[in-house]
Design an enzyme around this catalytic site. Structure first.
Site, PDB file in Angstrom:
ATOM      1  CE  LYS A   1     -17.522   8.982 -16.215  1.00 48.56           C
ATOM      2  NZ  LYS A   1     -17.852   8.670 -14.801  1.00 48.56           N
TER       3      LYS A   1
ATOM      4  CE1 TYR B   1     -53.426  15.762 -42.731  1.00 49.91           C
ATOM      5  CE2 TYR B   1     -52.976  15.293 -45.031  1.00 49.91           C
ATOM      6  CZ  TYR B   1     -53.805  15.119 -43.615  1.00 49.91           C
ATOM      7  OH  TYR B   1     -55.008  14.357 -43.948  1.00 49.91           O
TER       8      TYR B   1
ATOM      9  N   GLY C   1     -25.181  10.095 -11.780  1.00 51.42           N
ATOM     10  CA  GLY C   1     -25.593   9.667 -10.530  1.00 51.42           C
ATOM     11  C   GLY C   1     -26.441   8.237 -10.383  1.00 51.42           C
TER      12      GLY C   1
ATOM     13  NE  ARG D   1     -13.027   8.641 -11.809  1.00 53.74           N
ATOM     14  CZ  ARG D   1     -13.510   9.561 -11.350  1.00 53.74           C
ATOM     15  NH1 ARG D   1     -14.899   9.975 -11.432  1.00 53.74           N
ATOM     16  NH2 ARG D   1     -12.653  10.313 -10.415  1.00 53.74           N
TER      17      ARG D   1
ATOM     18  CB  CYS E   1     -56.121  13.215 -37.936  1.00 52.54           C
ATOM     19  SG  CYS E   1     -57.105  11.686 -38.190  1.00 52.54           S
TER      20      CYS E   1
ATOM     21  CG  HIS F   1     -61.100  12.432 -21.184  1.00 48.25           C
ATOM     22  ND1 HIS F   1     -61.437  13.352 -20.585  1.00 48.25           N
ATOM     23  CD2 HIS F   1     -61.875  12.338 -22.418  1.00 48.25           C
ATOM     24  CE1 HIS F   1     -62.258  13.915 -21.167  1.00 48.25           C
ATOM     25  NE2 HIS F   1     -62.467  13.650 -22.430  1.00 48.25           N
TER      26      HIS F   1
ATOM     27  NE  ARG G   1     -21.597  15.028 -17.938  1.00 49.25           N
ATOM     28  CZ  ARG G   1     -21.880  14.149 -16.868  1.00 49.25           C
ATOM     29  NH1 ARG G   1     -21.889  12.792 -17.032  1.00 49.25           N
ATOM     30  NH2 ARG G   1     -22.093  14.924 -15.715  1.00 49.25           N
TER      31      ARG G   1
ATOM     32  CG  MET H   1     -25.401   3.174 -13.930  1.00 49.91           C
ATOM     33  SD  MET H   1     -24.733   2.514 -15.381  1.00 49.91           S
ATOM     34  CE  MET H   1     -24.467   3.980 -16.263  1.00 49.91           C
TER      35      MET H   1
ATOM     36  CB  SER I   1     -56.636  11.234 -42.428  1.00 52.98           C
ATOM     37  OG  SER I   1     -56.312  11.802 -41.066  1.00 52.98           O
TER      38      SER I   1
ATOM     39  NE  ARG J   1     -61.590  16.694 -32.529  1.00 53.00           N
ATOM     40  CZ  ARG J   1     -60.417  17.060 -31.806  1.00 53.00           C
ATOM     41  NH1 ARG J   1     -59.599  16.110 -31.198  1.00 53.00           N
ATOM     42  NH2 ARG J   1     -59.795  18.270 -31.531  1.00 53.00           N
TER      43      ARG J   1
END
Length: 920
Positions: free
Chosen positions: A46, A899, A124, A115, A879, A480, A360, A126, A811, A605
């Site tokens: 601000k 990668y 909202g 402010r 991976c 999981h 902003r 603070m 990997s 897998r």
């Protein structure tokens, strides 16, 4: 009210205090003429933007900013920096001189607002206090400034006591609201505008009495005391529960602190020619250009935020005050052109004079982010590289999931029955089922189902695949259910603790006693964690249709959003260095991954190939008493494995496919020990013992481990169970030869899991090389199979230079590496203490969601460097689940990996973030 003096920007860029001042202490206070938009770290968003608007010559009320550095000193020590008071006094004196009146002066008071304003927008979260300086002595002076408007003066005083009491002195805000409502009822008024000066004067006295009773002190009448207490309250608001929670949610560091802006008051509550509003330079929901915002006549800013009176569309301001409206539109255009982005603006009109209170770069929806970025490119305001930086993988993920129709939930036409953790975004509707068997059965009959469990485990995989979405009453974002759901692109809500799940009775009990039976319709929102009774209308995602290839970006029905996504993704693919592969275990997932832009498979897998009907063959392998029985079991598995790999290599023809040899402990393929024990005991009681069950129980006891994650698994299986890895390597080699014979271009890579020392890898490699040579000779195929390993143990990372002598690629298995580095069992710690660690700030985010750069990441970096020192052409990838996490992708780019590999659904996100990492 008098016209505020024009503010001249005498210094516009990054002003440094004199050397002598710097030697004594930092500069803690900056006038608006001293800052600029690039000083957000110091002045907060601000303050930096108020300074920038001042520099641009826009109408900004005069003021000054107390820096975030002062706030940090206060939060660390419990007291303001010793030099702060004198600096504030000097700047206040300058402000008073400029305004021609003193703070709280009885006959002609200067009033200010105090402010908050942190580096990152925390709307909202603070505190702010308006009208500082008003007192019993100066209220008459304010009325005189307003041309004898007593009502305005007492209304302003009422607002100060109310805001100050609640924000600074900690009085329950409902007490003020109740008193205000009682005053309106007594007057027969619908809103506070119906109260006259006498009513408001009485309300001030009542408010002051509430303060005295609840705060144990009188409302302060000395203006400077008001201001100092308000500044401290803003500092303190940085560490309120709501601010901490917001920062955790938005991943904002907790040590930044907030700046405080002290600004000369301008008033929107002076009558019908005054008002306050919020404007956006374009639609933050869609990105469309136009006039967007709200306006409220005769009001101050908190009235808009509180919603106590209905606003009118900003376009109505043209009718109310065309001069101010035209001026506002011109300023909006100036700001958007200057910031080269959507701007969010707060303004006040005081008797026809427009004042800018804040601007902003505006928050926007994910769809608007992509569309605005491409619009600004077309306007010539930014280039493609900047457009790429303006969007995020998280926003792209939001666009890919189906979503509920917000209008339906807003109307209240559906009933919310619970609220859990938003684990995997999207919207799903279906009939409630409470086990995987029913989920699969009903799904095959054409029913859409939601699988509801207390928590899920690997045995629930078939039900999770069949379900539209998953709901659990336990678990977190990396449970999981959450991890698997995200990988599959399934909607998931976890940890809905207020819902009592009874899988035996096949029902769910919600707060209030509502019981949901199996077959009842339920809707879950993985973007918010909300759970609804019945069916909520779902809006499909056109972005997924585009990635799936079912919608062309140039097609008429594609729309601006799909075209924007297409443009940014095309640019991203041109500039990224990191390649993106998929974690895929079957041809269907591989084909989808390829459509989503995968450049190979980084993790197949093989354990998932041993489930279902093949489980019996694995049981035979485990129960084998002789070499012959073991060989027979392996021979039966060989053609099935080979067929799996043929399909996989065909789907990924011409691209690398990394196949991980069997990793999990063998007991996972056997029945549960408790279940089996009960079954055997009951059979013996009936004198009907089953010989196979008895042998299975013996095997389960034999293979049982206290900590299976650190037991007989990975490379250890290949060394201890004769022929197991050899069978898998042969299946891979023969499948590759078969694809070559069919004219294909298979590129298999064999990955040995859980290696801790180079000797383990050397033994497996020697055996694999011999088998590949056999297949090469038998088929005549020109087989080129590379062999590497997963780095998922600290010792492997620390001895990476040695391991690279036998490995052609690494990997990084960051899931297990995180567990072993931290000493965590993920399934246990998430349920026991992760929530407390997050709340206490020990974790900003779970290390299973985003790579722990300082710990796990340090091992990744050192292993990469050591491995390439031994073998310069060593290929490096990751991976683990982190391969699709935006922040982690940036880390892997910096670490020099080749990668990342992730679930098919996260591939577009990884592609985008890999490019954003390259563009930084």
């Amino acid at each position: 009210m008098g016209t505020l003096p024009a503010v001249r920007a005498t210094r516009t860029r990054g002003v440094e205090p004199p050397v002598s001042t710097r030697e004594k202490h930092p500069k803690y206070v900056y006038d608006f003429t001293e800052g600029n938009k690039d000083l957000k770290d110091l002045l907060g968003g601000k303050g930096a933007n108020l300074a920038e608007m001042t520099n641009l010559g826009l109408p900004v009320p005069p003021g000054f900013t107390i820096t975030t550095e002062a706030c940090r000193v206060y939060l660390d020590s419990g007291a303001e920096p010793p030099a702060l008071r004198d600096e504030v006094s000097a700047h206040l004196a300058e402000l008073e001189q400029r305004m021609g009146r003193k703070l709280g002066q009885s006959d002609d008071p200067l009033l200010v607002s105090v402010r908050s304003g942190a580096k990152f927008s925390m709307p909202g979260m603070m505190d702010t206090v308006l009208n500082i300086g008003l007192s019993d002595d100066s209220v008459a002076g304010l009325a005189a400034q307003a041309g004898g408007d007593d009502r305005f003066a007492w209304d302003s005083y009422r607002r100060l006591v109310q805001m100050f009491g609640k924000t600074v002195l900690g009085v329950d805000g409902d007490l003020f609201e109740e008193a205000l409502e009682a005053a309106k009822r007594a007057k027969g008024a619908d809103s506070d505008l119906g109260l006259d000066a006498a009513d408001l004067r009485g309300l001030v006295e009542e408010f002051k009495a509430i303060v005295a009773k609840e705060a144990g002190r009188e409302f302060p009448q000395e203006p400077r005391e008001q201001m100092d207490l308000a500044v401290r309250a803003v500092f303190d608001s940085w560490n309120t529960d709501r601010a901490r929670l917001y920062r955790r949610q938005e991943r904002i560091p907790g040590d930044l602190g907030t700046a405080v802006n002290i600004v000369a008051m301008v008033f929107g509550n002076l009558g019908p020619d005054s008002g306050t509003g919020v404007a956006f330079t374009r639609d933050p929901a869609t990105g469309a250009q136009g006039v967007y915002g709200d306006y409220l006549q005769n009001a101050q800013g908190e009235d808009v935020v509180a919603g106590i009176r209905n606003t009118v569309p900003l376009a109505d301001l043209e009718r109310i005050d065309k001069t101010s409206y035209d001026r506002l539109l011109a300023i909006m255009e100036t700001l958007e052109t200057h910031y080269k982005d959507l701007c969010d603006i707060e303004f006040t009109i005081e008797r026809g004079q427009l004042w800018m209170l804040q601007t902003r770069v505006g928050k926007r929806t994910a769809a608007a982010a992509f569309q605005i970025a491409t619009q600004l490119v077309d306007q010539g305001l930014i280039d493609e590289a900047e457009a790429l930086r303006r969007v995020t993988g998280a926003q792209l993920a939001q666009l890919m999931f189906p979503r509920f129709d917000d209008a339906a939930t807003a109307r209240g036409s559906v009933r919310r029955i619970g609220w859990g953790i938003a684990a995997s975004p999207g919207a799903a509707v279906g009939k409630a089922v409470f086990d995987s068997y029913t989920a699969v059965k009903w799904s095959r009959s054409g029913e859409k189902v939601i699988l509801i469990r207390r928590e899920t485990n690997p045995d629930d995989l078939s039900g999770m695949i069949a379900a539209e979405g998953i709901l659990t009453s336990r678990g977190g974002k990396t449970s999981h259910a959450a991890v698997v759901a995200r990988g599959m692109g399934k909607t998931c809500v976890c940890g809905a603790e207020e819902l009592e799940v009874d899988t035996k009775r096949r029902c769910l009990t919600a707060p209030g006693g509502l019981v949901l039976e199996e077959g009842d319709l339920i809707s879950i929102d993985g973007s918010t964690g909300k759970v609804y009774l019945g069916e909520v209308p779902v809006v499909p995602s056109p972005v997924v249709e585009y990635f799936e290839g079912r919608m062309h970006a140039g097609a008429e029905e594609a729309g601006e959003l799909v075209r924007a996504v297409h443009r940014i993704m095309a640019y991203a693919d041109r500039v990224r260095r990191l390649r993106v592969r998929a974690n895929a275990d079957n041809a269907e997932d591989a084909a989808r991954a390829r459509r989503f832009g995968a450049q190979g498979i980084g993790l197949c897998r093989t354990e998932h190939m041993f489930l279902g009907e093949r489980r019996e063959l694995v049981e035979r392998l485990i129960l084998a008493d002789t070499d012959g029985e073991r060989e027979d079991a392996l021979k039966a598995l060989l053609p099935l494995q080979r067929a799996d790999f043929v399909e996989l290599f065909e789907a990924m023809d011409g691209l690398p496919v990394t196949v991980r040899l069997l990793d999990p402990p063998l007991h996972e393929f056997l029945p549960d020990i408790t279940e089996l024990s009960v079954r055997v005991a009951l059979a013996e009681a009936r004198k009907d013992a089953n010989e196979n069950d008895l042998r299975l129980l013996q095997a389960v006891h034999k293979l049982h481990e206290q900590n299976p994650m650190l037991g007989l698994r990975g490379v250890r299986l290949g060394l201890v169970v004769p022929g197991l890895f050899a069978m898998q390597v042969r299946a891979i080699a023969e499948a590759a030869a078969q694809r070559i014979a069919a004219g294909g271009d298979p590129r298999p890579e064999i990955m040995v899991p859980l290696v801790g020392t180079v000797q383990e890898l050397e033994i497996v490699r020697d055996e694999a090389d011999a088998i590949v040579a056999e297949v090469r000779e038998a088929t005549g195929a020109d087989l080129d199979l590379s062999i590497g390993t997963m780095i998922e143990l600290p010792r492997a990372a620390l001895t990476a230079g040695q391991i690279a002598e036998a490995a052609e690629f690494f990997s990084f298995g960051t899931n297990d590496l995180t567990q072993t580095v931290w000493g965590f069992s993920r399934d246990d710690v998430e349920a026991s203490f992760f929530t407390a660690y997050l709340e206490k700030g020990i974790f900003g985010v779970s290390p299973f969601e985003t790579i722990d750069a300082d710990g796990v990441g340090a091992l990744v970096r050192s292993a990469a460097e050591a491995g390439r020192a031994t073998r310069p052409d060593l290929k490096l990838g990751v991976c683990g689940e982190h391969g699709g996490d935006p922040e982690s992708v940036h880390f892997f780019h910096r670490a020099g990996l080749d990668y990342v590999s992730c679930s098919p659904f996260r591939i577009p996100v990884a592609r985008l973030e890999a490019a954003r990492a390259a563009a930084r």
